[in-house]
Design a protein around this motif. Structure first.
Motif, mmCIF file in Angstrom:
data_model
loop_
_atom_site.group_PDB
_atom_site.id
_atom_site.type_symbol
_atom_site.label_atom_id
_atom_site.label_comp_id
_atom_site.label_asym_id
_atom_site.label_seq_id
_atom_site.Cartn_x
_atom_site.Cartn_y
_atom_site.Cartn_z
ATOM 1 N N HIS A 1 -4.647 -9.408 -8.383
ATOM 2 C CA HIS A 1 -4.935 -8.401 -7.362
ATOM 3 C C HIS A 1 -5.116 -6.988 -7.923
ATOM 4 O O HIS A 1 -5.135 -6.030 -7.145
ATOM 5 N N GLN B 1 -0.568 0.708 -5.713
ATOM 6 C CA GLN B 1 -1.184 -0.529 -5.236
ATOM 7 C C GLN B 1 -0.115 -1.600 -5.015
ATOM 8 O O GLN B 1 -0.145 -2.310 -4.001
ATOM 9 N N ARG C 1 0.790 -3.243 -1.369
ATOM 10 C CA ARG C 1 0.714 -4.703 -1.207
ATOM 11 C C ARG C 1 2.085 -5.280 -0.863
ATOM 12 O O ARG C 1 2.200 -6.174 -0.040
ATOM 13 N N SER C 2 3.120 -4.762 -1.495
ATOM 14 C CA SER C 2 4.483 -5.251 -1.278
ATOM 15 C C SER C 2 4.939 -5.000 0.157
ATOM 16 O O SER C 2 5.698 -5.797 0.723
ATOM 17 N N THR D 1 1.443 -10.747 1.973
ATOM 18 C CA THR D 1 0.558 -10.302 0.896
ATOM 19 C C THR D 1 1.317 -10.365 -0.424
ATOM 20 O O THR D 1 2.396 -9.787 -0.547
ATOM 21 N N ALA E 1 2.145 -9.271 -4.052
ATOM 22 C CA ALA E 1 2.024 -7.996 -4.750
ATOM 23 C C ALA E 1 2.286 -8.097 -6.237
ATOM 24 O O ALA E 1 1.748 -7.332 -7.013
#
Length: 168
Positions: free
Chosen positions: A34, A154, A158-159, A164, A166
């Motif tokens: 990612h 980022q 994401r976390s 999602t 991460a």
């Protein structure tokens, strides 16, 4: 030990260090899903690292010494252990980015020292090779620190998002 013996020993260390770098970088790049900018830069540095190994092999051959199979094996084992440890953390990408930055500075210090040793041992061609490698390591370290905040942000975004991934 005299100048040449120390220089040759540190040259073997540099070879093992680059083997370790290659292993660490390959493992990190293979796991990144990612973070495309980070993955692309790591893949570029893998190519540079392999070229650096070839340059080191040429200097080693020109000096009539052999690689240390033991040092190469131990460094690869250390890289494996570091990769495995990072995989167990939920913030793998951030810890990997930080570790990569730290390792680049270790390489910078080693090549700075190796240049001085090569000069004292009379291997000015080797010193020129190490200066070229040193510039690549400095460029990678600069890229790493410049992008560390972005990677961290980022990861945190994401976390914080539900469902999602991460870490990688």
């Amino acid at each position: 030990m005299n100048y040449t013996e120390n220089y040759h020993d540190w040259l073997r260390d540099a070879h093992a260090m680059e083997k370790q770098a290659e292993s660490m970088l390959e493992k990190m790049a293979s796991r990144l899903e990612h973070y495309p900018d980070l993955k692309a830069r790591i893949e570029q540095h893998i190519i540079e690292t392999r070229q650096q190994q070839q340059l080191l092999d040429e200097v080693i051959d020109r000096n009539g010494i052999s690689n240390s199979i033991v040092k190469d094996a131990v460094s690869k084992l250390a890289a494996f252990g570091q990769a495995m440890g990072g995989m167990m953390t939920p913030d793998e990408v951030v810890k990997g980015a930080i570790s990569g930055y730290v390792f680049e500075h270790f390489e910078i210090a080693c090549y700075t020292s190796l240049i001085a040793a090569a000069k004292l041992a009379g291997d000015h061609d080797g010193a020129a090779v190490f200066a070229k490698i040193l510039e690549q390591e400095k460029a990678m370290a600069e890229w790493a620190i410049t992008h560390l905040a972005d990677v961290t942000e980022q990861f945190m975004i994401r976390s914080d998002a539900p469902d999602t991934e991460a870490k990688k």
